[in-house]
Design a protein around this motif. Structure first.
Motif, PDB file in Angstrom:
ATOM      1  N   ALA A  54     -41.907 -13.572  26.986  1.00  0.00           N
ATOM      2  CA  ALA A  54     -41.487 -14.849  27.566  1.00  0.00           C
ATOM      3  C   ALA A  54     -39.996 -14.837  27.895  1.00  0.00           C
ATOM      4  O   ALA A  54     -39.565 -15.419  28.894  1.00  0.00           O
ATOM      5  N   GLN A  55     -39.218 -14.171  27.072  1.00  0.00           N
ATOM      6  CA  GLN A  55     -37.775 -14.104  27.303  1.00  0.00           C
ATOM      7  C   GLN A  55     -37.443 -13.165  28.455  1.00  0.00           C
ATOM      8  O   GLN A  55     -36.567 -13.430  29.259  1.00  0.00           O
ATOM      9  N   GLY A  56     -38.157 -12.061  28.555  1.00  0.00           N
ATOM     10  CA  GLY A  56     -37.791 -11.033  29.523  1.00  0.00           C
ATOM     11  C   GLY A  56     -36.673 -10.185  28.936  1.00  0.00           C
ATOM     12  O   GLY A  56     -36.310 -10.324  27.767  1.00  0.00           O
ATOM     13  N   CYS A  57     -36.092  -9.313  29.746  1.00  0.00           N
ATOM     14  CA  CYS A  57     -35.012  -8.468  29.224  1.00  0.00           C
ATOM     15  C   CYS A  57     -33.796  -9.336  28.893  1.00  0.00           C
ATOM     16  O   CYS A  57     -33.577 -10.386  29.500  1.00  0.00           O
ATOM     17  N   SER A  58     -33.010  -8.921  27.927  1.00  0.00           N
ATOM     18  CA  SER A  58     -31.909  -9.750  27.436  1.00  0.00           C
ATOM     19  C   SER A  58     -30.874 -10.039  28.517  1.00  0.00           C
ATOM     20  O   SER A  58     -30.322 -11.132  28.582  1.00  0.00           O
ATOM     21  N   LYS A  59     -30.632  -9.086  29.399  1.00  0.00           N
ATOM     22  CA  LYS A  59     -29.663  -9.291  30.482  1.00  0.00           C
ATOM     23  C   LYS A  59     -30.147 -10.403  31.423  1.00  0.00           C
ATOM     24  O   LYS A  59     -29.381 -11.295  31.793  1.00  0.00           O
ATOM     25  N   THR A  60     -31.417 -10.364  31.780  1.00  0.00           N
ATOM     26  CA  THR A  60     -31.993 -11.387  32.657  1.00  0.00           C
ATOM     27  C   THR A  60     -32.012 -12.742  31.959  1.00  0.00           C
ATOM     28  O   THR A  60     -31.732 -13.770  32.585  1.00  0.00           O
ATOM     29  N   ALA A  61     -32.335 -12.752  30.673  1.00  0.00           N
ATOM     30  CA  ALA A  61     -32.375 -14.001  29.917  1.00  0.00           C
ATOM     31  C   ALA A  61     -30.998 -14.652  29.875  1.00  0.00           C
ATOM     32  O   ALA A  61     -30.873 -15.869  30.057  1.00  0.00           O
ATOM     33  N   ILE A  77     -30.874 -14.953  22.012  1.00  0.00           N
ATOM     34  CA  ILE A  77     -31.345 -13.917  22.929  1.00  0.00           C
ATOM     35  C   ILE A  77     -31.784 -12.750  22.053  1.00  0.00           C
ATOM     36  O   ILE A  77     -30.982 -12.169  21.327  1.00  0.00           O
ATOM     37  N   TYR A  78     -33.063 -12.425  22.114  1.00  0.00           N
ATOM     38  CA  TYR A  78     -33.599 -11.344  21.292  1.00  0.00           C
ATOM     39  C   TYR A  78     -33.374 -10.005  21.978  1.00  0.00           C
ATOM     40  O   TYR A  78     -33.557  -9.867  23.172  1.00  0.00           O
ATOM     41  N   ARG A  79     -33.004  -9.011  21.192  1.00  0.00           N
ATOM     42  CA  ARG A  79     -32.815  -7.670  21.729  1.00  0.00           C
ATOM     43  C   ARG A  79     -33.942  -6.725  21.323  1.00  0.00           C
ATOM     44  O   ARG A  79     -33.938  -5.562  21.691  1.00  0.00           O
ATOM     45  N   GLY A  80     -34.888  -7.234  20.562  1.00  0.00           N
ATOM     46  CA  GLY A  80     -36.019  -6.421  20.142  1.00  0.00           C
ATOM     47  C   GLY A  80     -36.878  -7.167  19.137  1.00  0.00           C
ATOM     48  O   GLY A  80     -36.528  -8.258  18.692  1.00  0.00           O
TER      49      GLY A  80
END
Length: 142
Positions: A54-61, A77-80
């Motif tokens: 749901a978040q997508g990649c952290s950069k995009t989020a 922002i989750y990184r993993g």
């Protein structure tokens, strides 16, 4: 579905030991029992996976937050998956928070397993009625 199969086999052997064939009711009970085991394992991992999807990649989020006029420093922002698990454990009810969605997962697994076992047993019965050879039995699982 190894757990599913193991639970089903245990119920089958228990019924055979009692001298009665495994009926439809017993198969449905086996499917639901197996679904419980699968759901207990799958729910926490699916929660982590779904949060990350749901978040997508952290950069995009982060960019979406900035585009929305929000401060990324004030949002998680989750990184993993490890970070998702830490957040859930710390802020969403501890270990029980990892089981959010258990009911939905159990419902999906129960219906799917009942259908899967039903079709499997029907196919086996049809093969027995056709008196097919060992090759077909190997394809049908036994």
């Amino acid at each position: 579905h190894l757990v599913t199969y193991s639970v089903r086999v245990a119920v089958t052997h228990a019924a055979a030991a009692a001298g009665s064939p495994l009926g439809l009711r017993d198969q449905l009970i086996a499917a639901v029992g197996a679904s419980c085991a699968v759901s207990l394992v799958a729910t926490p991992t699916e929660l982590l996976k779904c949060r990350l999807q749901a978040q997508g990649c952290s950069k995009t989020a982060m960019q979406r937050l900035v585009d929305a006029g929000l401060d990324p420093a004030k949002h998680t922002i989750y990184r993993g998956p490890r970070e998702v698990a830490r957040h859930v454990l710390a802020h969403e009810g501890g270990p029980l928070g990892l089981f959010r969605g258990l009911g939905a997962t159990l419902g999906r697994e129960s219906l799917g397993n009942m259908a899967m076992f039903g079709v499997y047993e029907l196919a086996k019965q049809q093969l027995v009625a056709l008196k097919v050879g060992a090759c077909c039995w190997a394809v049908a699982g036994g």
